[in-house]
Structure formats: C-alpha cells, structure tokens
Design a protein around this motif. Structure first.
Motif, PDB file in Angstrom:
ATOM      1  N   ALA A 113       0.973  -1.312   0.157  1.00 42.30           N
ATOM      2  CA  ALA A 113       0.067  -0.063   0.179  1.00 42.30           C
ATOM      3  C   ALA A 113       0.729   1.279   0.108  1.00 42.30           C
ATOM      4  CB  ALA A 113      -0.977   0.186   1.322  1.00 42.30           C
ATOM      5  N   GLU A 114       2.150   1.121   0.449  1.00 48.67           N
ATOM      6  CA  GLU A 114       2.933   2.356   0.488  1.00 48.67           C
ATOM      7  C   GLU A 114       3.674   2.356  -0.788  1.00 48.67           C
ATOM      8  OE1 GLU A 114       5.286   2.928   3.777  1.00 48.67           O
ATOM      9  OE2 GLU A 114       3.817   2.914   5.192  1.00 48.67           O
ATOM     10  N   GLY A 115       3.355   1.727  -1.834  1.00 51.96           N
ATOM     11  CA  GLY A 115       3.980   1.838  -3.157  1.00 51.96           C
ATOM     12  C   GLY A 115       5.184   0.799  -3.346  1.00 51.96           C
ATOM     13  N   ARG A 116       5.464   0.045  -2.571  1.00 48.73           N
ATOM     14  CA  ARG A 116       6.515  -1.021  -2.569  1.00 48.73           C
ATOM     15  C   ARG A 116       5.868  -2.156  -3.456  1.00 48.73           C
ATOM     16  NH1 ARG A 116       9.388   0.456   2.001  1.00 48.73           N
ATOM     17  NH2 ARG A 116      11.359  -0.677   1.062  1.00 48.73           N
ATOM     18  N   ASP A 117       6.401  -2.636  -4.543  1.00 49.94           N
ATOM     19  CA  ASP A 117       6.229  -3.603  -5.525  1.00 49.94           C
ATOM     20  C   ASP A 117       6.811  -4.834  -4.799  1.00 49.94           C
ATOM     21  OD1 ASP A 117       5.398  -5.553  -7.321  1.00 49.94           O
ATOM     22  OD2 ASP A 117       6.535  -4.249  -8.858  1.00 49.94           O
ATOM     23  N   LEU A 118       6.032  -5.938  -4.289  1.00 51.39           N
ATOM     24  CA  LEU A 118       6.472  -6.955  -3.802  1.00 51.39           C
ATOM     25  C   LEU A 118       7.061  -7.880  -5.142  1.00 51.39           C
ATOM     26  CD1 LEU A 118       3.474  -8.213  -1.306  1.00 51.39           C
ATOM     27  CD2 LEU A 118       5.997  -7.855  -0.852  1.00 51.39           C
ATOM     28  N   LYS A 119       6.584  -7.868  -6.158  1.00 54.24           N
ATOM     29  CA  LYS A 119       7.199  -8.948  -7.134  1.00 54.24           C
ATOM     30  C   LYS A 119       8.671  -8.432  -7.496  1.00 54.24           C
ATOM     31  CE  LYS A 119       3.842 -11.632  -7.819  1.00 54.24           C
ATOM     32  NZ  LYS A 119       3.960 -13.044  -7.525  1.00 54.24           N
ATOM     33  N   HIS A 120       8.967  -7.286  -7.025  1.00 55.00           N
ATOM     34  CA  HIS A 120      10.455  -6.734  -7.524  1.00 55.00           C
ATOM     35  C   HIS A 120      11.129  -6.520  -6.208  1.00 55.00           C
ATOM     36  CE1 HIS A 120       8.370  -5.590 -10.974  1.00 55.00           C
ATOM     37  NE2 HIS A 120       9.578  -5.825 -11.920  1.00 55.00           N
ATOM     38  N   ALA A 121      10.609  -7.029  -4.903  1.00 53.44           N
ATOM     39  CA  ALA A 121      11.138  -6.940  -3.537  1.00 53.44           C
ATOM     40  C   ALA A 121      12.051  -8.190  -3.023  1.00 53.44           C
ATOM     41  CB  ALA A 121      10.198  -6.752  -2.519  1.00 53.44           C
ATOM     42  N   THR A 122      13.096  -7.721  -2.431  1.00 50.41           N
ATOM     43  CA  THR A 122      13.923  -8.915  -1.972  1.00 50.41           C
ATOM     44  C   THR A 122      13.685  -8.918  -0.475  1.00 50.41           C
ATOM     45  OG1 THR A 122      15.634  -8.374  -3.372  1.00 50.41           O
ATOM     46  CG2 THR A 122      16.274  -9.178  -1.191  1.00 50.41           C
ATOM     47  N   ALA A 123      13.378 -10.195   0.195  1.00 51.81           N
ATOM     48  CA  ALA A 123      13.101 -10.468   1.497  1.00 51.81           C
ATOM     49  C   ALA A 123      14.156 -11.113   2.042  1.00 51.81           C
ATOM     50  CB  ALA A 123      11.699 -11.120   1.412  1.00 51.81           C
ATOM     51  N   ALA A 124      14.260 -11.178   3.377  1.00 45.41           N
ATOM     52  CA  ALA A 124      15.259 -11.959   3.882  1.00 45.41           C
ATOM     53  C   ALA A 124      14.540 -12.590   5.009  1.00 45.41           C
ATOM     54  CB  ALA A 124      16.256 -11.321   4.292  1.00 45.41           C
ATOM     55  N   VAL A 125      14.797 -13.831   5.409  1.00 41.59           N
ATOM     56  CA  VAL A 125      14.328 -14.458   6.707  1.00 41.59           C
ATOM     57  C   VAL A 125      15.654 -14.829   7.444  1.00 41.59           C
ATOM     58  CG1 VAL A 125      13.192 -16.433   7.582  1.00 41.59           C
ATOM     59  CG2 VAL A 125      12.097 -15.530   5.518  1.00 41.59           C
ATOM     60  N   VAL A 126      15.809 -14.453   8.872  1.00 38.14           N
ATOM     61  CA  VAL A 126      16.753 -14.836   9.640  1.00 38.14           C
ATOM     62  C   VAL A 126      16.572 -15.838  10.627  1.00 38.14           C
ATOM     63  CG1 VAL A 126      18.666 -13.590  11.385  1.00 38.14           C
ATOM     64  CG2 VAL A 126      17.591 -12.552   9.393  1.00 38.14           C
ATOM     65  N   GLY A 127      17.330 -16.867  10.699  1.00 38.66           N
ATOM     66  CA  GLY A 127      17.160 -17.925  11.734  1.00 38.66           C
ATOM     67  C   GLY A 127      16.169 -18.985  10.808  1.00 38.66           C
ATOM     68  N   ALA A 128      16.562 -19.162   9.584  1.00 37.65           N
ATOM     69  CA  ALA A 128      15.565 -19.939   8.609  1.00 37.65           C
ATOM     70  C   ALA A 128      15.560 -21.367   9.206  1.00 37.65           C
ATOM     71  CB  ALA A 128      16.195 -19.680   7.156  1.00 37.65           C
ATOM     72  N   ASN A 129      16.946 -21.855   9.949  1.00 36.96           N
ATOM     73  CA  ASN A 129      16.946 -23.144  10.171  1.00 36.96           C
ATOM     74  C   ASN A 129      15.689 -23.595  11.312  1.00 36.96           C
ATOM     75  OD1 ASN A 129      20.613 -22.901  10.256  1.00 36.96           O
ATOM     76  ND2 ASN A 129      19.304 -24.167   8.975  1.00 36.96           N
ATOM     77  N   GLY A 130      15.182 -22.701  11.859  1.00 37.44           N
ATOM     78  CA  GLY A 130      14.158 -22.942  12.614  1.00 37.44           C
ATOM     79  C   GLY A 130      12.901 -23.093  12.259  1.00 37.44           C
ATOM     80  N   VAL A 131      11.726 -23.925  12.935  1.00 40.33           N
ATOM     81  CA  VAL A 131      10.658 -24.067  12.316  1.00 40.33           C
ATOM     82  C   VAL A 131       9.943 -23.154  12.216  1.00 40.33           C
ATOM     83  CG1 VAL A 131       8.303 -25.286  12.953  1.00 40.33           C
ATOM     84  CG2 VAL A 131      10.704 -26.432  13.549  1.00 40.33           C
ATOM     85  N   VAL A 132       9.698 -21.892  13.183  1.00 39.15           N
ATOM     86  CA  VAL A 132       9.000 -20.858  12.964  1.00 39.15           C
ATOM     87  C   VAL A 132       9.490 -19.958  11.712  1.00 39.15           C
ATOM     88  CG1 VAL A 132       8.300 -18.669  13.991  1.00 39.15           C
ATOM     89  CG2 VAL A 132       8.425 -20.656  15.373  1.00 39.15           C
ATOM     90  N   ALA A 133      10.749 -19.722  11.702  1.00 43.71           N
ATOM     91  CA  ALA A 133      11.213 -18.927  10.519  1.00 43.71           C
ATOM     92  C   ALA A 133      11.171 -19.715   9.176  1.00 43.71           C
ATOM     93  CB  ALA A 133      12.954 -18.696  10.763  1.00 43.71           C
ATOM     94  N   PHE A 134      11.553 -20.862   9.030  1.00 44.83           N
ATOM     95  CA  PHE A 134      10.866 -21.692   7.996  1.00 44.83           C
ATOM     96  C   PHE A 134       9.569 -21.519   7.389  1.00 44.83           C
ATOM     97  CE2 PHE A 134       9.428 -25.444   5.683  1.00 44.83           C
ATOM     98  CZ  PHE A 134      10.216 -25.458   4.597  1.00 44.83           C
TER      99      PHE A 134
END
Length: 557
Positions: A368-389
């Motif tokens: 809604a703030e004009g950020r395009d998800l399809k061109h966005a980069t996301a990061a997940v920290v702690g991705a070895n864990g169940v919640v982060a995965f």
C-alpha cells in the motif's frame, strides 16, 4: 545413656518420616503430590480429598509428633525430649527417599509441630506456657495477616525465645532454634511469594483444576533474559545493591540462580474469554540466564521438569514453556514424558499462527505504500528454525528474491532446495552471512539468540523488519536508520483486563503467543493440540488461530 539417647533420636526421626498420611490418601486413590498442603493450602486439600480424609491424615501427622516425643520422654531428660521434637519434624520434612522415591511429597509439617508441642507439654519436658505460646502467636498472626507460613515462623520464633529463657542445657535451646531454622528453610518459597505478592492468604480462593466449571488454571515457565530481569523479582531485589557495591560478585549471583529450583513468582489475573470462562495463570521461574540453556542443557531440562511438577502441585491443567524453556528437553518432549499427568506445550503452533495471521497484513501495508512485492527482496533470519522456515515458505512465492540466513549451512541449503521447487520464479539464496541483509527490503527474523543479531550495518534505509525473536533480534540502534520500521511479532492481547505483578516485557496487557497457546489449550480443553518437538501440524496452527478469534485473543500488529 548416650547410646540410648542417640537411638531414641533416630527412632523419633523415623517416626516423623513414617508415610502414614501418604498411605491413607494413596489407598483412597488420591494423588498426594497434587493434593499436598505445601502449595495448595489446607482449604484446598479439604476440597480435593474431603473433610474425613483430611481429618484422618491431620490426626496421623499430629500423632507422629506426639509419639516421637513421648518415647523420648521415657528417658527423663528434657534436652533429649526437645531434640526428639526436632528429629520428628526433620523426619517429616525430609523423609528417606526409600519411602517415596525420588520426589517425596512436600508438606508444611504444621500438624507434626502441633503434636510435638502437645507431647512436650504432656510430658512436662517444657512448661505448659512455653508450649502454648507458639500456638497463640500462630493464631494471632494467621488471623491478622492471613499467611500460614508467616504464622508458623512467628510461632516458632516465640518458642525459640521462650526456650532460650529457660534453665535448660544448650542442646535443648539449639534444638528449639533448629525447629525455627528447619521451618524457615521449608517456607523459603512461601517467603519469596510473600515478597512477590503472590502468596495466598487464608480464606482466599486459590484456583484449582476442575474446581469451577467457569474457571481454568494454567501455568507458564519464564526466566530472566539478563540480570536486570533478575532484580525485577522482589525476592531478589535486595541482591542488586550488594552486587553494585562489590559485596557480592555477579558470578556468585549466577551460581545461586543455577542452584534455585522453580518457584511461583507471579500470576495473570483478569483474563476472561468471550464465552465467559475465566483463565488464571501462574508464572513460574527457575532463574536460569540464557547462556545456561546453551552451556548446560541437562540442568535446564531438569529444572523444566521440576517446574512442570510444581505446576501440577499448584493445580494447573496445562504447563507452557516460554522463551528458552521451549527448546529444552527436545522441545518439551522429555518434560512431557517425565510428567505425563500434565499437558506440556512449547507454544510453537500458535506462535506460527500469529505470524501466519500477521504476514498478509504486513505485506498488504508494504504494498500500500507503493512498494512492489514482485520486485522486492525479502530475508528470513534464523531460517533453520521451524518458525522462520514457516515464514520463508509463506513469503517465497510473493517476492522476487528471498535470502535465507541461518547457522547450519548444509541444513539451510536443503531447506532452500525445498522452497525452490515450490517457488520456481523466486531467486532463493541460502547463506550464513548477515551482510546479505543489506539487500533486503523486508526482513523477517525469528532466532533464539539471547542477544541482538541485526545491527545498523545490516539494514538499508526504508527496510521493514518483522521481529519475532524473544528477546528481540533487532538492536534498538536500528530504529535510527531513516525509513526503517521494526514490527514486533508474536504478541497477543488476551481477552478481558489482564493484569500481572510481573512485567513480561511485551507491553501492558499483552503476552507472547506461546503463553497465549497455553491459555487457549486450558480454555478449550483441547489438550491433544499441544505443541511438542520439532514438528508443528498445520491443522493445529489453524486451530489456534480460529479458537483465538472465537475466545477474544487479539494479535498485536
């Protein structure tokens, strides 16, 4: 004579330790560990087992003390008789493990004390007024303050002072002092509760599982994240100035914390579901600091099991493991195996559910703030864990690039490979380097690290960070970066006007999702939905999300 005196003292100890009340209640099918007065109080024992059984066991306890003193009095030496009173009391408080196994019931011993006082008066070992004085003081203090433990200690203090004034030998005076010391040690937890403001008074209705159809009881295990949290408990606050002045070392405090068994330090009041059910929750703690969970997992597991047993004694139906407790004992599996009568949960399902519920809203606001998800980069920290995965699996199909950060590179790559098959249009990178966060527009973090892991050098301007870590994964200094928004995750507001004497660090009237899961299980009675081990079932996640909404729990965003 010395041999006979020693023999009578041994007999007095064994008489005091005789499991007469235990045997009566056990034969009646009563779980003595759950129905003991050390934690529940006489009124609740009466409720649990009925007046007849309660009266029989009370008389047997008093008879033990009386008999031990009568036998010792046959020697005709007042000093030995008073020492026998101490021996009988110690026997009741610390019975040989051969009689009960590894976890003997923990009674207060007030009836045994009454029996020994009666014996001391009847035999003439002590004047009648000396034996009556502690009873009168007990009645006065209990009537005025309402605390049984304080009344017992006040009565024994009066008894000790009275015996000290008599023309008796030092052995009798030391034995009287020994009664006071032994009782003080037995009541140390009650003293702590009085300091914390959580000790029930006479006449106060203490919640018990199954006592009322409109009330359920749960317990939740917490621990201090640092020494500042440690001082927040009033029972430990007196140590702070001693450490600051160098009188007591910080290392000594840490060693003391490691040696302490679980204790009740708080209680949540005022939680009432939409359908009118009241939820009471005891807050228990064994004050282990975060590094202990990493360095001594066996100790942490043992303390968690002890906490579960205490929760059971307090009348809880469900016991939740919070913060680092949630990962001990194979994420609660070993704790449940050790205490099968009580439902144990690590809170993983609803924690995942709150994230699942929050992510769509976060992504919607982001777009809604004009950020395009399809061109966005996301990061997940702690991705070895169940919640982060779970987070990574949810957002992977919606972004152009996903960076997965964890400590175990090999395991992380296997996880990334799974996601690549499910989200073929998304570039997925698995790495152990936090430097890659600088590319991320959206950061989701859910580690179990006791210290912050994300600092200003890792974050670019305008990034949004969803911080599920407890304690927080994001350092406070990150807030100063222009355009950065840090959103705390996994925080829930229970229904009703919740109050607590402990600051849980989640905001007023708010709790972590793992605690909320404990409350929901207690409220719904769906004990099989508990979260244990690594696996979190999707159906359980959905269950908690749905039930939370029905009961009035609100995810804080």
């Amino acid at each position: 004579m010395l041999f006979l005196s020693a023999l009578l003292l041994i007999v007095a100890f064994l008489t005091g330790s005789a499991p007469l009340g235990h045997a009566v209640l056990s034969r009646a099918g009563v779980n003595v560990r759950v129905n003991n007065p050390h934690n529940l109080g006489v009124e609740n024992v009466l409720y649990r087992v009925g007046p007849q059984l309660a009266a029989v066991t009370a008389l047997l306890d008093a008879a033990k003390g009386l008999l031990a003193v009568l036998m010792a009095a046959s020697l005709g030496q007042p000093e030995v008789t008073v020492m026998a009173a101490l021996a009988a009391y110690l026997g009741h408080l610390n019975p040989p493990r051969a009689l009960f196994g590894d976890t003997p019931p923990r009674g207060r011993g007030n009836l045994v004390l009454l029996g020994v006082l009666a014996g001391l008066a009847v035999t003439g070992a002590l004047p009648l007024w000396v034996c009556a004085l502690p009873v009168l003081v007990y009645a006065a203090v209990a009537g005025f303050f309402g605390f049984v433990s304080a009344a017992t200690l006040a009565g024994l203090l009066a008894f000790t002072l009275a015996v000290a004034a008599l023309p008796l030998g030092p052995a009798a005076k030391l034995a009287a002092l020994g009664l006071l010391v032994a009782a003080t040690w037995r009541f140390k937890e009650n003293i702590g509760r009085m300091l914390d403001g959580t000790e029930p008074r006479l006449g106060e209705a203490v919640p018990l599982a199954g006592r009322r159809s409109d009330e359920v009881v749960a317990a939740f295990m917490i621990h201090p994240m640092n020494l500042e949290n440690f001082w927040s408990a009033r029972r430990f606050a007196w140590l702070r100035p001693l450490v600051e002045k160098g009188i007591v070392s910080e290392r000594s405090v840490r060693q003391m914390a490691d040696s302490l068994r679980p204790m009740k330090i708080g209680e949540l009041h005022g939680i009432r579901t939409v359908d009118g059910k009241s939820i009471r929750c005891y807050l228990l703690s064994s004050p282990l600091l975060p590094d202990v969970f990493r360095d001594n997992p066996d100790l942490a597991t043992r303390r968690a099991i002890e906490g579960a047993r205490l929760a059971q004694e307090l009348g809880a139906e469900v016991f939740g493991l919070g913060a680092f407790w949630s990962v001990v004992g194979n994420k609660g599996i070993d704790v449940q195996a050790a205490v099968p009568e009580l439902t144990i949960t690590n809170g993983g399902a609803y924690t995942s559910g709150t994230i699942k519920a929050a992510i769509p809203g976060i992504l919607e606001h982001f777009a809604a703030e004009g950020r395009d998800l399809k061109h966005a980069t996301a990061a997940v920290v702690g991705a070895n864990g169940v919640v982060a995965f779970g987070i990574a699996r949810t957002i992977a199909p919606q972004v152009a690039k996903l960076i997965m950060i964890g400590r175990d590179a090999e395991r992380l790559e296997r996880t990334a490979a799974t996601l690549r098959r499910a989200a073929k249009d998304t570039e997925i990178i698995a790495t152990t380097s936090y430097d890659t966060l600088k590319d991320a527009d959206l950061i989701f973090t859910a580690t179990s690290d006791p210290n912050p892991v994300i600092f200003p050098q890792h974050v670019k301007s305008g990034a949004w960070i969803f911080d599920e870590g407890r304690p927080a994964d994001v350092d406070e200094s990150v807030q100063a970066i222009p355009g950065v928004r840090v959103i705390p995750g996994g925080v829930v507001r229970p229904p009703g006007g919740m109050t607590s004497n402990i600051d849980l660090q989640f905001g007023e009237g708010q709790v972590p999702a793992c605690l909320a899961e404990t409350l929901i299980i207690a409220a719904t009675g769906e004990h099989h939905r508990k979260s244990l081990g690594q696996q979190t079932l999707t159906e359980n996640i959905n269950f908690f999300v749905e039930q939370a909404e029905k009961l009035g729990f609100q995810v804080v965003d």
